[in-house]
Design a protein around this motif. Structure first.
Motif, short mmCIF file in Angstrom:
data_model
loop_
_atom_site.label_atom_id
_atom_site.label_comp_id
_atom_site.label_asym_id
_atom_site.label_seq_id
_atom_site.Cartn_x
_atom_site.Cartn_y
_atom_site.Cartn_z
N THR A 46 0.84 -1.20 0.00
CA THR A 46 0.00 0.00 0.00
C THR A 46 0.87 1.24 0.00
OG1 THR A 46 -1.80 1.19 1.09
CG2 THR A 46 -0.22 0.16 2.55
N ASN A 103 -0.78 4.00 0.98
CA ASN A 103 -1.64 4.83 1.82
C ASN A 103 -1.03 4.94 3.23
OD1 ASN A 103 -3.71 5.51 3.72
ND2 ASN A 103 -5.24 5.08 2.15
N LYS A 107 -3.33 3.93 6.23
CA LYS A 107 -3.46 2.48 6.39
C LYS A 107 -2.20 1.90 6.99
CE LYS A 107 -6.35 0.96 2.63
NZ LYS A 107 -6.36 0.16 1.40
N TYR A 139 -10.69 12.82 -0.07
CA TYR A 139 -11.56 12.15 0.91
C TYR A 139 -12.78 13.02 1.18
CZ TYR A 139 -7.75 8.92 2.19
OH TYR A 139 -6.79 7.96 2.19
#
Ligand code: IMP
Length: 195
Positions: A7, A9, A12, A94
């Motif tokens: 990932t 991110n 995360k 987001y």
């Protein structure tokens, strides 16, 4: 044990790092020289998670795991689900997704929703899946500053606060990702003992 997490991110990564025991060394994509965006074009969470781990294994030859998460809203027939990152369109923030969700849910009585996470683990030529989910509801407005994604508008069942108002530790104990990672950790601990 060293394992690559597929990932880019940061949120995360941070959540998952907190949940893993110190005995597991987490290696990032940049650590292995993977700086490109990994495609996520499947139409299921399982498919996307498996696509990410296949990409790392095929191109960099590392054992790895990846999660894919979706927010499934009852009043929207399970949407946005696997398309949660692109709910308001391509290349959105987001906040754009959260605003679209609040708009779609305006005036709706049924606000039940669940987050679902699927983890794909590819290790020693085998693939394993782990799943976690968390039921709750979509709030009428944003609450809290922490977390990421839909956290400011998701209130888990049995709580009066949103994920954004919780500490990482508190969210990790009850969240979709926390529950899926707990299953992954249990598996990896047994796996490394058996080696
Ligand atoms: P991904 O495809 O697994 O990266 O997740 C898809 C989208 O779901 C992300 O872009 C976030 O908007 C949202 N998401 C994933 N995990 C969480 C979470 O734990 N809280 C809130 N939103 C999340």
């Amino acid at each position: 044990m060293k394992i690559v997490i597929a990932t880019n991110n940061k949120n995360k990564f941070q959540e998952i790092r907190e949940l893993l025991p110190d005995s597991i060394e987490l290696v990032t994509l940049s650590d292995i020289g993977c700086l490109e965006d990994i495609p996520e074009t499947a139409d299921t969470l399982e498919g996307n998670a498996a696509q990410k781990t296949a990409f790392v294994l095929d191109n960099y030859a590392y054992d790895c795991f990846a999660d894919d998460t979706g927010l499934e809203v009852d009043a929207l027939n399970g949407a946005p689900g696997v398309y949660s990152a692109r709910y308001a369109g391509e290349k959105v923030t987001y906040d754009d997704n959260v605003n679209k969700m609040l708009k779609e849910m305006k005036g709706k009585e049924d606000r039940c929703a669940q987050f679902r996470t699927v983890i794909s683990l590819k290790i020693d030529g085998m693939e394993y899946f782990f799943e976690g989910s968390c039921e709750g509801e979509i709030t009428e407005e944003k609450h809290g500053e922490g977390g990421f994604g839909y956290d400011p508008i998701f209130k888990p069942k049995g709580y009066d606060i949103t994920f954004s108002e919780m500490s990482l530790d508190e969210k990790g104990k009850i969240s979709h990702r926390g529950l899926a990672v707990a299953k992954l950790v249990e598996f990896l601990e047994e796996y490394s003992e058996a080696m």
